[in-house]
Enzyme design. Structure first.
Site, PDB file in Angstrom:
ATOM      1  CB  CYS A  95      74.802  47.666 -14.743  1.00 51.46           C
ATOM      2  SG  CYS A  95      76.243  47.418 -15.530  1.00 51.46           S
ATOM      3  CE  LYS A 134      71.133  42.316  -8.960  1.00 52.03           C
ATOM      4  NZ  LYS A 134      72.112  43.303  -8.753  1.00 52.03           N
TER       5      LYS A 134
END
Length: 334
Positions: A95, A134
């Site tokens: 992110c 991720k």
């Protein structure tokens, strides 16, 4: 996670993949792996865990995505996630938002692969459920080949065996989170080469995948695919995931109207608990995307579901509007 098994997932998306969204998506596919929004490890320690971690068992399989950079705190958060019943714990290292950077988690951690390794190692030592990560293929001026190779090989020392890779860089300086989803060029080939170099890893590709045709092409090169906005904005495509990706019977839905019908008991229960109708139906706006009556569906829900006291009659009215356009009677209200 067995690298030989195909994986199809709906990406974790802030403000979107909450429990209402996941329940809706689960009506459309039995096999897709669903993710929570990212929850910080610090919030899990100090916050309302029922609100942050609570979910309906009907959502399974569902994974918890957490953010943070303190190994012990992340291990504690992972243990809470396991206790609450999540099927997987995922660490967010992708992110790019300013808030995430200021908290020293998300994509900025790609500059600290040893720390990511230590975080994942602590998490793996604490829980029995799968732990995954991720990430992006790099940040800012990092080299997509050499720096990403170093990142992956360092992180692998933790024992993690599943990597979810958004196939574009994140530019932490100069681009907004939205721009980071669109401007840095996609490099799917880099993710394919990761799989070729490490065949024992389960590699899941993410980023810009527009539908199941593209997903099937990617599965010729990697173990899994993760769809984000395509799955959210055109959710009916999820009704074909079980058949096309897994070769199993589809979700036995003859039309999106049946998906609406399946959601009605859940919506009714949420209304009884004091949840506003809009909180559930906002995730359903794209159900009839590109179909006759789709605009009417969106209009009715957008205009009426936010009103105080709005109930199932709004959903039924919207469904009737669609049915009138496609010449199919709306399913009877219960």
């Amino acid at each position: 996670m067995n690298p030989k098994e195909k994986i199809f997932a709906v990406a974790p998306m802030m403000d979107w993949t909450d429990r209402h969204c996941r329940m809706f998506h689960r009506q459309l596919t039995r096999r897709a792996l669903l993710y929570t929004e990212m929850v910080t490890a610090l919030a899990i320690r100090h916050g309302d865990r029922q609100r942050l971690l609570g979910f309906d068992p009907a959502e399974q399989p569902v994974a918890l995505q957490i953010g943070g950079s303190e190994p012990k705190l992340l291990a504690e958060a992972a243990a809470w996630g396991e206790d609450w019943g999540y099927a997987e714990i995922n660490l967010n290292v992708g992110c790019p938002s300013d808030r995430v950077q200021n908290g020293r988690f998300g994509a900025c951690l790609m500059a600290e692969p040893e720390l990511v390794r230590d975080c994942l190692g602590e998490m793996l030592n604490r829980v029995k459920v799968p732990v995954t990560v991720k990430c992006r293929i790099g940040i800012d001026d990092q080299d997509e080949e050499e720096d990403f190779t170093r990142f992956v090989e360092t992180v692998m020392q933790s024992g993690v065996t599943t990597l979810i890779v958004h196939a574009r860089k994140a530019w932490l300086k100069g681009l907004s989170p939205r721009e980071n989803r669109e401007i840095p060029p996609l490099n799917y080939g880099r993710v394919y080469r990761l799989k070729q170099r490490h065949p024992h890893l389960a590699v899941i590709i993410n980023g810009g995948i527009g539908g199941l045709d593209e997903a099937e092409e990617h599965l010729k090169h990697v173990d899994g695919v993760m769809l984000g906005r395509a799955a959210y904005n055109t959710p009916w495509l999820l009704s074909e995931v079980d058949r096309r990706i897994f070769g199993e019977a589809a979700a036995e839905l003859s039309s999106p109207l049946e998906a609406v019908e399946r959601m009605k008991p859940y919506i009714a229960e949420q209304l009884r608990q004091g949840v506003w109708l809009q909180n559930v139906t906002r995730h359903m706006l794209g159900l009839f995307h590109g179909m006759p009556g789709g605009r009417l569906w969106r209009r009715v829900l957008s205009e009426e579901a936010s009103k105080p006291g709005a109930g199932l009659e709004v959903v039924e009215k919207a469904a009737e509007q669609v049915a009138s356009r496609i010449g199919t009677p709306a399913l009877a209200a219960e």
